[in-house]
Write an enzyme that holds these catalytic residues in place. Structure first.
Site, short mmCIF file in Angstrom:
data_model
loop_
_atom_site.label_atom_id
_atom_site.label_comp_id
_atom_site.label_asym_id
_atom_site.label_seq_id
_atom_site.Cartn_x
_atom_site.Cartn_y
_atom_site.Cartn_z
N GLU A 84 35.07 26.82 42.25
CA GLU A 84 35.63 28.06 41.71
C GLU A 84 37.15 28.08 41.65
O GLU A 84 37.72 28.89 40.93
CB GLU A 84 35.12 29.26 42.53
N LYS A 133 42.46 42.83 38.14
CA LYS A 133 43.23 43.74 37.27
C LYS A 133 42.86 43.65 35.79
O LYS A 133 42.67 44.65 35.12
CB LYS A 133 44.71 43.42 37.44
N GLY A 153 32.47 29.94 53.97
CA GLY A 153 32.72 30.89 55.06
C GLY A 153 33.37 30.15 56.22
O GLY A 153 33.29 28.92 56.29
N CYS A 191 30.21 24.74 50.09
CA CYS A 191 30.89 24.57 51.37
C CYS A 191 29.99 25.05 52.52
O CYS A 191 28.96 24.45 52.77
CB CYS A 191 32.24 25.29 51.34
N TYR A 192 30.35 26.14 53.21
CA TYR A 192 29.46 26.64 54.27
C TYR A 192 28.05 26.85 53.72
O TYR A 192 27.06 26.57 54.41
CB TYR A 192 30.01 27.96 54.83
N HIS A 223 34.97 23.23 46.43
CA HIS A 223 35.00 24.57 45.83
C HIS A 223 35.20 24.49 44.32
O HIS A 223 36.32 24.38 43.85
CB HIS A 223 36.15 25.38 46.43
N ASP A 258 44.51 51.55 37.74
CA ASP A 258 43.27 51.55 38.53
C ASP A 258 42.71 52.96 38.69
O ASP A 258 41.54 53.20 38.45
CB ASP A 258 43.51 50.95 39.91
#
Ligand code: XMP
Length: 505
Positions: free
Chosen positions: A166, A361, A51, A78-79, A164, A222
């Site tokens: 991810e 998607k 964050g 992280c944060y 990170h 969508d």
């Protein structure tokens, strides 16, 4: 399930996405609702995201320390790492150097690093760092600039990374997440999209009950998936409105009507072409066009809504990338997305239902298949809300739209004939506002230049232009110039995103 607690970082959904890709169910909750969600959902593990705040600032997002008493493993990123450390008695400070980008991580022997080489690349993006680790923790990895790059308290099953895992740039990041989710939290990797469908159906029924739901159906992937999902959840309490704004591709409105008219829901198709064309007269600026189309859409939708009377819920097929690109929160606005933000003032409605807002998607497509939608709807490439209005450069007129529709249909047909349609993620024609001189059958022509665009991408946030074979381009070019009046020149767009965007406007 794994609960991702959101502290406002850029990559929060990506964390959820990575965990779902490991076949482990995962949900994101805002930090302010985390404790409640833990009680309710009993996750097998919790991830704190990054964050933008600093833990030592007044008003920085925080969480009740009770979350660490639940005997549930927690991974802070992280944060999330800084918050965990400061809540548990460590110390966090701003460092003199901002660490941003790829860096080498060296780790000690630890279960969270199973199958990760001792030295590997990770992605860092921080100014603050932990300078003193809390009691009970030990440091298990470091980088050149960050001594405590990963810390662990095995007794309490608390772990934290400054980097990170991810993002793709962290070479073994997914392996590290897997080690946490599977080895530490004990998840068995049995979750599938079929389970998720059931969860969504259950959640929608729970929220909506016997209420009436209204959905704007564009026929894109969508909104089609949202329509199929809602119709399975609430049946005839769902009304779908297809606003045919005259900016659709060739035969599209009819195809959508054919796909949905017998599905049990109420289906209304509104022919609003004349209204839209009138509204678009003289509008040439891309953002003005987007706004004009978006507003007109809402007006038409309202008019129809009033005919239906009151509805309880308004449903939208908003997916995750729409939310980030439209700049909700602190991100910059690149383009005003048609389906986010401006909401119709439909008589009255209690709340909005956006069942796809957590999904990317390709996840939406997988869900569509689970729901039994026909292949041609599920595999349809994305189509923007403002439709061909943003693919006719300059003023939008019926004549130009018809030229573009015919050319675009040929391009799509030839891509399919060449077997490239599953390979290229989005491909379409753009009618430029440029006219050039040509020669046809001994006569001079002065007609439009058509641009072809085709991109490969997995998330539509970045994209590379497709290397379509010259022969295919040649066939497309010859056919379009021969079969479509008023086009005498064809160009191929060879820019990636960034610096260009996928659409031209
Ligand atoms: P850009 O042009 O921003 O497009 O690179 C990224 C993806 O989003 C689609 N797009 C939209 N989708 N409403 C939508 O639902 C919109 O207003 C809109 N504008 C762009 C675009 O086709 C591409 O897939």
């Amino acid at each position: 399930m794994i609960l991702v607690v959101d502290f406002g970082g850029q990559y929060n959904q990506l964390i959820a996405r990575r965990i779902r890709d490991l076949n482990v169910y995962c949900e994101v909750v805002p930090y302010s609702k985390a404790l409640e969600a833990v009680e309710e959902k009993k996750p097998s593990g919790i991830v704190f995201t990054g964050g933008p705040a600093s833990v030592y600032e007044e008003g920085a997002p925080t969480i009740d320390k009770a979350i660490f008493e639940e005997n549930i493993p927690v991974l802070g990123l992280c944060y999330g790492m800084q918050l965990m450390s400061s809540l548990l008695g460590g110390d966090v400070q701003a460092s003199s150097e901002r660490e941003f980008g790829k860096t080498m991580l060296d780790h000690t022997e630890h279960a969270i690093f199973n199958n990760v080489p001792t030295t590997s690349k990770v992605w860092m993006s921080h100014v603050d760092k932990v300078v003193k680790v809390p009691e009970g923790f030990s440091t298990i990895a470091s980088t050149k600039n960050t001594e405590h790059a990963a810390i662990a308290d095995d007794a309490r099953k608390l772990y934290a990374f400054q980097y990170h895992p991810e993002v793709n740039h962290s070479e073994y990041g997914i392996q590290m997440l897997k080690n946490f989710v599977v080895d530490v939290c004990g998840e068995d990797q049995s979750w599938t999209m079929a389970n998720y469908k059931e969860t969504l159906l259950h959640d929608i029924k729970d929220k909506v009950g016997d209420g009436k739901v209204l959905l704007a159906l564009s026929g894109g992937v969508d909104s089609s998936v949202a329509a199929a999902l809602l119709s399975q959840a609430v049946g005839e309490n769902l009304t779908c409105i297809l606003v045919d704004h005259g900016l659709m591709r060739k035969n599209e409105a009819q195809e959508v009507e054919d796909a949905f008219k017998d599905s049990g829901m109420h289906f209304i198709r509104v022919d609003a072409e004349a209204r839209f064309l009138e509204r678009l007269q003289g509008v040439t600026d891309p953002e003005d066009k987007r706004k004009a189309i978006g507003e007109e859409f809402i007006r038409v939708f309202e008019d129809e809504g009033k005919k239906i009377g009151s509805v309880d819920y308004l449903a939208q097929g908003t997916i995750y990338p729409d939310i980030i690109e439209s700049g909700l929160g602190d991100a910059a606005v690149i383009k005003s997305h048609h389906n986010v933000g401006g909401l119709p003032d439909v008589v009255d409605f209690k709340d909005i239902v956006e069942p796809l807002r957590m999904l990317f998607k390709d996840e939406v497509r997988a869900l569509g298949r689970e729901l039994g939608l026909k292949d041609y709807l599920v595999n349809r490439q994305p189509f923007p809300g403002p439709g061909l209005g943003i693919r006719v450069i300059g003023e939008v007129t019926k004549d130009k739209l018809d030229i573009l529709r015919d050319a675009d249909a040929i391009f799509r047909e030839e891509i399919a004939n060449a077997g490239l349609d599953q390979d290229i993620n989005q491909y379409f024609a753009v009618l430029t506002n440029n006219r050039t001189v040509g020669v046809m059958g001994d006569f001079r022509t002065y007609d439009y230049t058509l641009a072809l665009r085709a991109v490969k991408t997995s998330d539509f946030m970045t994209a590379d232009w497709s290397r379509i074979p010259y022969d295919v381009l040649d066939t497309v070019s010859t056919r379009i110039v021969n079969e479509v009046d008023h086009i005498n020149r064809i160009v191929y767009d060879i820019t990636s995103k960034p610096p260009a965007t996928i659409e031209w406007e």
